[in-house]
Design a protein around this motif. Structure first.
Motif, PDB file in Angstrom:
ATOM      1  N   VAL A 616       0.857  -1.178   0.000  1.00 32.17           N
ATOM      2  CA  VAL A 616       0.000   0.000   0.000  1.00 32.17           C
ATOM      3  C   VAL A 616       0.898   1.233   0.000  1.00 32.17           C
ATOM      4  O   VAL A 616       1.898   1.290   0.724  1.00 32.17           O
ATOM      5  CB  VAL A 616      -0.962   0.011   1.207  1.00 32.17           C
ATOM      6  CG1 VAL A 616      -0.191  -0.036   2.533  1.00 32.17           C
ATOM      7  CG2 VAL A 616      -1.885   1.227   1.152  1.00 32.17           C
ATOM      8  N   VAL A 617       0.566   2.187  -0.845  1.00 30.17           N
ATOM      9  CA  VAL A 617       1.410   3.372  -1.039  1.00 30.17           C
ATOM     10  C   VAL A 617       0.550   4.615  -0.893  1.00 30.17           C
ATOM     11  O   VAL A 617      -0.439   4.793  -1.610  1.00 30.17           O
ATOM     12  CB  VAL A 617       2.075   3.362  -2.429  1.00 30.17           C
ATOM     13  CG1 VAL A 617       2.993   4.572  -2.578  1.00 30.17           C
ATOM     14  CG2 VAL A 617       2.839   2.077  -2.661  1.00 30.17           C
ATOM     15  N   ASP A 618       0.913   5.472   0.029  1.00 29.04           N
ATOM     16  CA  ASP A 618       0.216   6.743   0.227  1.00 29.04           C
ATOM     17  C   ASP A 618       1.154   7.874  -0.173  1.00 29.04           C
ATOM     18  O   ASP A 618       2.293   7.965   0.310  1.00 29.04           O
ATOM     19  CB  ASP A 618      -0.209   6.908   1.684  1.00 29.04           C
ATOM     20  CG  ASP A 618      -0.945   8.222   1.924  1.00 29.04           C
ATOM     21  OD1 ASP A 618      -2.144   8.278   1.625  1.00 29.04           O
ATOM     22  OD2 ASP A 618      -0.297   9.191   2.380  1.00 29.04           O
ATOM     23  N   THR A 619       0.666   8.758  -1.050  1.00 26.92           N
ATOM     24  CA  THR A 619       1.493   9.830  -1.595  1.00 26.92           C
ATOM     25  C   THR A 619       0.819  11.174  -1.352  1.00 26.92           C
ATOM     26  O   THR A 619      -0.383  11.330  -1.615  1.00 26.92           O
ATOM     27  CB  THR A 619       1.703   9.633  -3.105  1.00 26.92           C
ATOM     28  OG1 THR A 619       2.245   8.336  -3.349  1.00 26.92           O
ATOM     29  CG2 THR A 619       2.642  10.691  -3.662  1.00 26.92           C
ATOM     30  N   GLN A 620       1.579  12.128  -0.873  1.00 26.39           N
ATOM     31  CA  GLN A 620       1.096  13.489  -0.680  1.00 26.39           C
ATOM     32  C   GLN A 620       2.012  14.442  -1.436  1.00 26.39           C
ATOM     33  O   GLN A 620       3.214  14.490  -1.178  1.00 26.39           O
ATOM     34  CB  GLN A 620       1.064  13.856   0.808  1.00 26.39           C
ATOM     35  CG  GLN A 620       0.173  12.964   1.660  1.00 26.39           C
ATOM     36  CD  GLN A 620      -1.293  13.050   1.268  1.00 26.39           C
ATOM     37  OE1 GLN A 620      -1.788  14.128   0.920  1.00 26.39           O
ATOM     38  NE2 GLN A 620      -1.981  11.916   1.309  1.00 26.39           N
ATOM     39  N   VAL A 621       1.423  15.172  -2.388  1.00 23.88           N
ATOM     40  CA  VAL A 621       2.177  16.106  -3.235  1.00 23.88           C
ATOM     41  C   VAL A 621       1.820  17.529  -2.861  1.00 23.88           C
ATOM     42  O   VAL A 621       0.638  17.869  -2.714  1.00 23.88           O
ATOM     43  CB  VAL A 621       1.880  15.861  -4.730  1.00 23.88           C
ATOM     44  CG1 VAL A 621       2.529  16.946  -5.591  1.00 23.88           C
ATOM     45  CG2 VAL A 621       2.366  14.486  -5.161  1.00 23.88           C
ATOM     46  N   THR A 622       2.830  18.359  -2.691  1.00 26.25           N
ATOM     47  CA  THR A 622       2.648  19.796  -2.477  1.00 26.25           C
ATOM     48  C   THR A 622       3.424  20.541  -3.559  1.00 26.25           C
ATOM     49  O   THR A 622       4.630  20.348  -3.713  1.00 26.25           O
ATOM     50  CB  THR A 622       3.157  20.222  -1.093  1.00 26.25           C
ATOM     51  OG1 THR A 622       2.464  19.493  -0.083  1.00 26.25           O
ATOM     52  CG2 THR A 622       2.934  21.717  -0.885  1.00 26.25           C
ATOM     53  N   SER A 623       2.716  21.348  -4.316  1.00 23.26           N
ATOM     54  CA  SER A 623       3.340  22.076  -5.422  1.00 23.26           C
ATOM     55  C   SER A 623       3.095  23.565  -5.246  1.00 23.26           C
ATOM     56  O   SER A 623       1.958  24.003  -5.049  1.00 23.26           O
ATOM     57  CB  SER A 623       2.773  21.598  -6.763  1.00 23.26           C
ATOM     58  OG  SER A 623       3.439  22.212  -7.836  1.00 23.26           O
ATOM     59  N   LYS A 624       4.165  24.338  -5.326  1.00 20.76           N
ATOM     60  CA  LYS A 624       4.089  25.778  -5.161  1.00 20.76           C
ATOM     61  C   LYS A 624       4.414  26.480  -6.476  1.00 20.76           C
ATOM     62  O   LYS A 624       5.352  26.095  -7.187  1.00 20.76           O
ATOM     63  CB  LYS A 624       5.059  26.257  -4.074  1.00 20.76           C
ATOM     64  CG  LYS A 624       4.805  25.643  -2.703  1.00 20.76           C
ATOM     65  CD  LYS A 624       5.853  26.092  -1.696  1.00 20.76           C
ATOM     66  CE  LYS A 624       5.615  25.453  -0.333  1.00 20.76           C
ATOM     67  NZ  LYS A 624       6.661  25.843   0.655  1.00 20.76           N
ATOM     68  N   GLY A 625       3.631  27.494  -6.795  1.00 25.22           N
ATOM     69  CA  GLY A 625       3.867  28.278  -7.997  1.00 25.22           C
ATOM     70  C   GLY A 625       3.684  29.751  -7.716  1.00 25.22           C
ATOM     71  O   GLY A 625       3.126  30.141  -6.672  1.00 25.22           O
ATOM     72  N   LEU A 626       4.145  30.575  -8.630  1.00 18.03           N
ATOM     73  CA  LEU A 626       4.047  32.026  -8.480  1.00 18.03           C
ATOM     74  C   LEU A 626       3.132  32.600  -9.556  1.00 18.03           C
ATOM     75  O   LEU A 626       3.076  32.107 -10.687  1.00 18.03           O
ATOM     76  CB  LEU A 626       5.437  32.671  -8.591  1.00 18.03           C
ATOM     77  CG  LEU A 626       6.475  32.259  -7.541  1.00 18.03           C
ATOM     78  CD1 LEU A 626       7.816  32.910  -7.846  1.00 18.03           C
ATOM     79  CD2 LEU A 626       6.004  32.649  -6.134  1.00 18.03           C
ATOM     80  N   ARG A 627       2.412  33.620  -9.185  1.00 17.93           N
ATOM     81  CA  ARG A 627       1.592  34.377 -10.131  1.00 17.93           C
ATOM     82  C   ARG A 627       1.985  35.851 -10.003  1.00 17.93           C
ATOM     83  O   ARG A 627       2.334  36.319  -8.913  1.00 17.93           O
ATOM     84  CB  ARG A 627       0.100  34.215  -9.843  1.00 17.93           C
ATOM     85  CG  ARG A 627      -0.400  32.770  -9.859  1.00 17.93           C
ATOM     86  CD  ARG A 627      -0.389  32.207 -11.272  1.00 17.93           C
ATOM     87  NE  ARG A 627      -0.984  30.873 -11.284  1.00 17.93           N
ATOM     88  CZ  ARG A 627      -0.290  29.750 -11.139  1.00 17.93           C
ATOM     89  NH1 ARG A 627       1.019  29.815 -10.955  1.00 17.93           N
ATOM     90  NH2 ARG A 627      -0.905  28.582 -11.171  1.00 17.93           N
TER      91      ARG A 627
END
Length: 958
Positions: A616-627
């Motif tokens: 079992v694989v749990d993945t949490q992605v956090t992506s930051k961008g600029l505007r």
């Protein structure tokens, strides 16, 4: 080899080739099978350590034997390349070594193997580990850059075709595992020195011929008795690689536009929308620009590998390993550009696939001088501890770190055509734009005929629109991971082992792209720089490997000289603030746990073994961008740029997934030498880290007049999709394997994969504030769909040594492998394919057909013929991969297709006694180029010629 000009092979020919390749593999087996059986009865099995008048099996034959034995002993369907000694892998690089494994193929860069596709499926669908651990990458994807690792310091490569629960996810197509030796397991002292000299025939064309390239490798392995502290093993390896990679390129831009085929305009062609195309408006496909590129390159790599193994007693085993690779290359690029590929197009010839086969146009002609430097540093380290609690229970702990930092800097100066030359005298053209014709019907490289009144070799005519540009990009990829595993082996019973474990990893990926640019229009300054920095065209016979090429030379300049002449300094460096809306900042945290049971038993008189498990694989992605709000800047040359105001807002997007990955592997021993294996499993392939970015790429079309900025902003794309989820598949494999003797085996595998969660372009309306005004633009990004598709394929592998033949022919051996795969998967072009409105769900029909799965080749063939008699070892390796669609790293880009190609490598070595070897290697002796089409088959986008490479080496062991 026959080349199909103007696009893809006819379907009948492509299908015929598939049938012929499959038939050839089966025929090889049919012819060899009787001999297999005879050898199984008559040939004695001689181990390496067995003594029959001191017979010791070495070289290519021993590598074949080790690889066959590894495949036979594994619990899953595996193909391997194993060498008992460091430096015995039969290949120049790790990537080229993997290409000899059944079903493995590479995407060629700079004439060598780079990222690997398993069973014809692209690198995105595979996984790669180094000593059982994830490895970072400077490309922005999850594939290992195999060029970073010297093959001389690797002694085992495994490709897992089926998965088991204790592997790190594994990937849909398979898992490539690279391994270095453990010094105590090696169990002998070895000091090895090897020197290799390189020669590239393409260098003979260069006016300034470089010194021969070289590669030096030093390795040391030894074991030490520490008395009461147990045993210590030490392994060290170092390599210095210094070579040149000259390259010749024809290339069109990476953005292609659908132009209205019914209108004739003096300016840029009128672009056709999806709706207009659906209503019947005829169109043709054209790039923004065309480029001819001549490249000289210096490539240097230093690599260190080290391992310490400590065994204080029979219960504890400690392994510490470290890898370091520092690669740097400099490119001197000279480019001739037809920079306005959409301007003033007449006399058009368009085929039924909307390919622009011939045209007359008008364009500024430019020469671009570029000095490119890339440095890439890889570091990896791991600590592994095994503790044998008792005869039944083993505990293992592993912590690892992997980090890649890639920096790339371009210093570029562009000079363009003008009505006046550098002295202010009117040119024969008396116009900035020069008439030309383009004809794609003669071969893979379009034939360009530029109006002879404009002499492209005359430096005086490149006198206008000087643009000085410095681009720098950085990719920073880092992985920390830790895992704990326990294995319990019962004393007896149906279950032979129980494995369980947990793993945690955290990955970060950041990048930035920075551009410093200015223009100048002082003719006196242009004249001084032009006269100071002129160079003769650096080579002869440019792109003569393509008979359709008509551009042989043009006016060239020294890039560094021009840059300093205009800017006043050799390098302007980075600005203080490198923030930009294109930047990516991605982090990923993964928790995984698994349980697996191994078993062995009898089904009547039939022995079987295998394992069953769940991960079992749990993945949490956090992506930051600029505007940021944007200002319009007039470049002073008829074009505009958009630059941030300096005030940025941060956007944070979070997304998580949990996936369950069951697996079952089963092996039946039908006979002592005949195995039937089966595998059922669910697999996942994660998106590339760069494909998870939350930034935006804003492209302004150049060389055109716009009534408003919104018209210029039609091409805004997301540089990633943070909510993109893994591609999932259910998989079934079946393999029949016959092991005639240590030198000979045959395997036939069939497999099926059902994919869920394809990809589709989705348009979101976003608002941008430009010069104080709000502009709404549809931004296209890739999302998962609910589409399902099925892949069916098979593999055939035969390895045989003709030991039954009379001497000296008994030294002849062969290995042939062929893989076929077919998949009904669809990838749409982000500009010209189907697109879904995110707000309404409405689908707008695309203008061009979709591509298949990125990296999928239907046919992959590898054939090795070797002859080893006494101290002489000869080998020929042929590798073929049929055409495939290749996505750009980061995704959200247009469709690119790569033509199928076959390459031939030769290798010869002679052993002087036990410890000295002389070797000769020839790579790509047929001078096979890489050819790309875009965005449909038959529309050439790129032609890359590298030439062949030759190496002579001497190795000494102590």
């Amino acid at each position: 080899m026959q080349v199909w000009f103007g696009g893809r092979e006819p379907r009948v020919v492509a299908r015929g080739r598939s049938i012929l390749l499959a038939g050839a593999s089966v025929i090889c087996w049919a012819v060899a099978a009787p001999a297999f059986a005879q050898d199984a009865q008559d040939a004695p099995v001689v181990t390496e350590d067995a003594t029959l008048d001191e017979v010791v099996v070495t070289g290519t034959r021993r590598t074949m034997q080790s690889s066959i034995e590894t495949k036979r002993q594994e619990a899953t369907i595996v193909d391997a390349l194993t060498a008992d000694e460091i430096g015995d892998l039969p290949a120049l690089s790790v990537g080229e070594a993997i290409e000899t494994i059944t079903g493995a193929a590479s995407h060629r860069e700079k004439g060598g193997a780079s990222e690997i596709a398993i069973r014809g499926m692209g690198p995105f669908l595979g996984a790669s580990t180094f000593n059982g651990r994830e490895a970072s990458n400077g490309s922005g994807d999850r594939s290992v850059n195999f060029n970073q690792f010297p093959s001389e310091l690797i002694n085992q490569i495994k490709v897992y075709k089926t998965q088991q629960a204790n592997l790190i996810e594994g990937g849909v197509s398979g898992l490539v595992e690279l391994g270095t030796l453990r010094p105590l397991d090696f169990n002998r002292r070895r000091i090895q020195i090897e020197g290799k000299v390189n020669y590239n025939p393409y260098e003979d064309r260069l006016l300034n011929q470089p010194s021969p390239g070289y590669r030096g490798t030093l390795s040391f392995v030894d074991q030490f008795d520490l008395g009461g502290l147990g045993k210590l093993g030490l392994s060290l390896g170092f390599q210095r690689n210094d070579v040149t990679n000259p390259e010749e390129v024809y290339n069109a831009s990476s953005t292609w536009v659908a132009c209205n085929a019914t209108t004739t305009q003096t300016g840029n062609c009128a672009e056709v929308s999806r709706a207009q195309a659906a209503a019947g408006t005829p169109f043709y496909l054209v790039p923004n620009s065309y480029i001819f590129r001549q490249i000289e390159e210096d490539d240097t790599r230093d690599a260190w590998f080290g391992a310490v193994q400590w065994r204080p007693n029979d219960r504890l085993n400690v392994n510490l390993d470290y890898q370091y690779s520092d690669r740097s290359y400099n490119e001197r690029r000279n480019e001739l550009g037809i920079s306005e590929g959409r301007y003033g197009l007449t006399n058009r010839v368009v085929d039924e696939n909307h390919v622009l086969q011939a045209v007359t146009g008008n364009s500024s002609i430019e020469t671009n001088s570029t000095f490119k430097n890339r440095s890439e540093t890889y570091e990896g380290a791991g600590l592994n501890i095994e503790y044998f609690v008792n005869e039944s229970l083993t505990l293992k702990g592993d912590v690892s770190w992997s980090h890649t930092l890639r920096n790339e800097t371009d210093r570029n100066v562009r000079l363009r055509s003008d009505p006046l030359d550098i002295y202010g005298v009117r040119t024969p053209m008396n116009n900035q734009r020069v008439p030309y014709t383009m004809d794609l019907r003669n071969g893979p490289v379009p034939t360009f005929t530029i109006d002879p009144r404009f002499d492209i070799t005359n430096h005086d005519l490149f006198s206008d629109d000087a643009r000085i540009r410095r681009d720098q990009s950085q990719r920073d990829h880092e992985i920390f991971a830790g895992r704990f595993d326990a294995t319990y082996e019962p004393a007896d019973g149906f279950f032979t082992a129980f494995d369980a474990g947990v793993r945690y990893s955290t990955m970060t990926f950041t990048d930035f792209d920075n551009r410093v640019e200015f223009t100048q229009d002082d003719r006196a300054v242009d004249r001084a720089a032009n006269l100071l920095c002129r160079t003769a065209f650096p080579q002869n016979d440019f792109l003569d490997s393509s008979s359709s090429n008509s551009i042989k030379r043009w006016a060239t300049f020294d890039a560094v000289c021009l840059f300093e002449a205009y800017s006043g300094v050799p390098d302007t460096g980075l600005p203080i603030d490198i923030r930009a809306v294109e930047n990516r900042d991605v982090s990923e945290d993964v928790w995984a746990a698994y349980g697996m049971a191994s078993f062995a038993g009898m089904a009547g008189d039939l022995p079987f073994r295998g394992n069953v498990g769940l991960r079992v694989v749990d993945t949490q992605v956090t992506s930051k961008g600029l505007r940021a709000d944007l200002n319009v800047v007039d470049n002073g040359d008829g074009t505009i740029s958009l630059v941030p105001t300096g005030e940025f807002d941060e956007v944070v997007i979070e997304h998580g997934t949990t996936r369950w990955l069951p697996s079952l592997n089963l092996t039946f021993e039908l006979k002592d030498d005949l195995l039937l294996r089966g595998g059922l499993f669910r697999a996942m392939s994660r998106p590339a880290p760069s494909a998870l970015g939350a930034g935006r790429i804003i492209t302004v079309d150049s060389g055109a007049d716009y009534s408003n900025v919104a018209d210029a902003l039609r091409n805004i794309t997301a540089n990633g999709s943070p909510r993109l989820e893994p591609l999932m598949s259910w998989n079934a494999d079946l393999s029949l394997e016959y092991y005639a003797n240590r030198d000979s085996m045959f395997a036939l595998a069939v497999y099926a994969k059902q994919f869920t969660g394809g990809f589709r372009p989705v348009a979101y309306d976003e608002t941008f504030v430009i010069d104080g005004q709000s502009v709404t633009v549809p931004v296209v990004q890739t999302e998962n769909s609910d589409d399902e598709s099925t892949l069916l394929g098979f593999e055939v592998t035969g390895a045989y040594r003709f030991s039954s033949l009379p001497a000296p022919f008994d030294g002849l051996g062969i290995k042939v492998s062929y893989s076929y795969a077919d998949l009904d998967f669809e990838n749409e072009d982000v500009r010209l394919g189907d697109v879904i409105d995110a707000a309404t769900g409405a689908v707008t029909e695309g203008m061009i057909p979709p591509a298949g799965l990125s990296g999928l080749s239907k046919d992959v063939l590898s054939a090795q013929l070797y002859y080893q008699i006494g101290d002489l070892d000869l080998q020929a390796i042929y590798k073929y991969r049929s055409d495939y669609y290749q996505d750009f790293v980061g995704g959200n880009s247009q469709l690119r297709y790569v033509h199928g190609a076959g390459t031939l490598d030769l290798r010869a070595s002679y052993q002087f006694g036990r410890d000295t070897r002389l070797q000769f290697e020839a790579i790509n002796i047929t001078d096979e180029p890489r050819i790309e089409d875009m965005p449909v088959w038959g529309s050439t986008r790129g032609y890359y010629a590298y030439g062949s490479k030759y190496y002579v080496s001497m190795r000494r062991r102590f």
